[in-house]
Design a protein around this motif. Structure first.
Motif, short mmCIF file in Angstrom:
data_model
loop_
_atom_site.label_atom_id
_atom_site.label_comp_id
_atom_site.label_asym_id
_atom_site.label_seq_id
_atom_site.Cartn_x
_atom_site.Cartn_y
_atom_site.Cartn_z
N PRO A 42 0.99 -1.23 0.27
CA PRO A 42 0.01 -0.09 0.06
C PRO A 42 0.84 1.07 -0.06
O PRO A 42 0.49 2.46 -0.63
N ARG A 43 1.94 1.24 0.87
CA ARG A 43 2.84 2.51 0.82
C ARG A 43 3.54 2.63 -0.85
O ARG A 43 3.44 3.75 -1.25
N ILE A 44 3.97 1.51 -1.27
CA ILE A 44 4.52 1.79 -2.69
C ILE A 44 3.62 2.46 -3.58
O ILE A 44 3.67 3.27 -4.09
N LEU A 45 2.33 1.77 -3.65
CA LEU A 45 1.09 2.46 -4.27
C LEU A 45 0.79 3.80 -3.87
O LEU A 45 0.70 4.59 -5.20
N ARG A 46 0.83 4.16 -2.96
CA ARG A 46 0.39 5.30 -2.50
C ARG A 46 1.67 6.31 -3.02
O ARG A 46 1.19 7.62 -3.12
#
Length: 344
Positions: A126-130
């Protein structure tokens, strides 16, 4: 320390169009259930899987009551990321290894209003996507495994149909139905770390090559599982990371139960044994198919945290090294014994 922030509430259009990106075993299974619940779904996947569904439909099973066949004309099917242009909801079910690649495709093709749901293992996706997307990203935790038993037949090997997600109750309500439910939870970050503690044993199953149920019936394998979970919990505690167990009991009690004599373990751990007799971890399947695994998201992350916080993760290091060796050998599961893993 890796954290996951909770996104703001999102607007969901009526008759939302769903694209399952990276539609492998998990993606096809979840996408198929959503189709059966009346949603418009397009599966975006590799030609091998998409062609099999196009030619023979999509079959879903769970070893119990579920045995369903969907016609190909009920489902959108695509091998091109251009289908993302029509998405209101994107369910990302790809391996962590390709998160950045698929994020680039979403950024290029998907509308800004689309909601991106990460149905992936690990806590970092999720952090990478954000970091890469302007779209709202919603993290989820999927507690079951799915195997491709035929070219177009997907079988859930553990008997639960609930997906936990970040606090988006309207989105959860929209997607939930009789066949699969989505539950919004406010303390999702702790749940994600709790799921990682269960996933940490995927590598043990992959290295041993035995069905999960058979390993659970062997006290030596159970003690090894308990050892790696306890080591991982110590590392997480040193890093200040809290977790919430996704098992019916606390992870400390989970490890205690694993160490019980087999006759008593069978009586107490009925829910743990409710798995398909031939079920194995997805990491085992990766090795069998000569694919890279997600070991960096499990043991690899624990090792990073141990190094950052000056604590030991010796068993995780041994397991990590053995999986990397098996990846390089490209000969499937090495079929190791408990002693071979402990003494590596």
């Amino acid at each position: 320390m890796t954290t996951t922030s909770t996104p703001n509430s999102v607007h969901i259009p009526e008759n939302a169009r769903i694209v399952v990106a990276g539609a492998g075993s998990i993606g096809c299974f979840v996408g198929g259930l959503l189709v059966a619940q009346g949603h418009q779904v397009c599966l975006l996947g590799r030609p091998r899987i998409i062609d099999a569904i196009r030619n023979g439909g999509l079959k879903l099973a769970d070893g119990e009551a579920l045995d369903m066949a969907l016609d190909a004309n009920q489902i959108g099917l695509s091998t091109s990321p251009e289908c993302l242009a029509d998405a209101d909801i994107i369910i990302l079910a790809a391996k962590s290894l390709v998160t950045e690649e698929i994020a680039e495709e979403i950024a290029r093709y998907a509308p800004a209003h689309a909601i991106v749901m990460s149905l992936q293992n690990g806590v970092r996706n999720p952090r990478i996507l954000r970091e890469k997307l302007q779209q709202t990203v919603v993290a989820t935790m999927i507690p079951f495994n799915v195997v491709l038993s035929e070219g177009n037949r997907f079988q859930r090997t553990t008997f639960t149909a609930e997906i936990i997600m970040e606090w988006q109750p309207e989105l959860a309500k929209l997607l939930s139905g009789d066949l699969i439910t989505f539950t919004a939870q406010q303390d999702f970050n702790e749940v994600a770390w709790g799921k990682l503690l269960l996933n940490i044993n995927n590598a043990i199953n992959a290295l041993g090559g035995l069905p999960v149920r058979q390993q659970l019936m062997d006290p030596q394998w159970r003690r090894l599982m308990a050892h790696v979970v306890e080591e991982s919990m110590r590392v997480m505690a040193a890093a200040g990371i809290k977790h919430q167990s996704v098992a019916p009991v606390s992870m400390k009690m989970f490890c205690w139960i694993l160490r019980l004599p087999t006759w008593l373990f069978q009586r107490i751990a009925n829910s743990m044994l409710k798995v398909d007799p031939e079920a194995r971890a997805s990491m085992w399947e990766d090795l069998q198919q000569k694919r890279l695994t997600e070991i960096d998201e499990f043991q690899g992350l624990i090792i990073e945290l141990a190094e950052e916080n000056n604590c030991s993760a010796d068993l995780n290091r041994r397991i990590y090294g053995l999986i990397k060796k098996a990846e390089q050998a490209a000969a499937g599961s090495p079929g190791l014994s408990v002693d071979a893993i402990r003494n590596a």
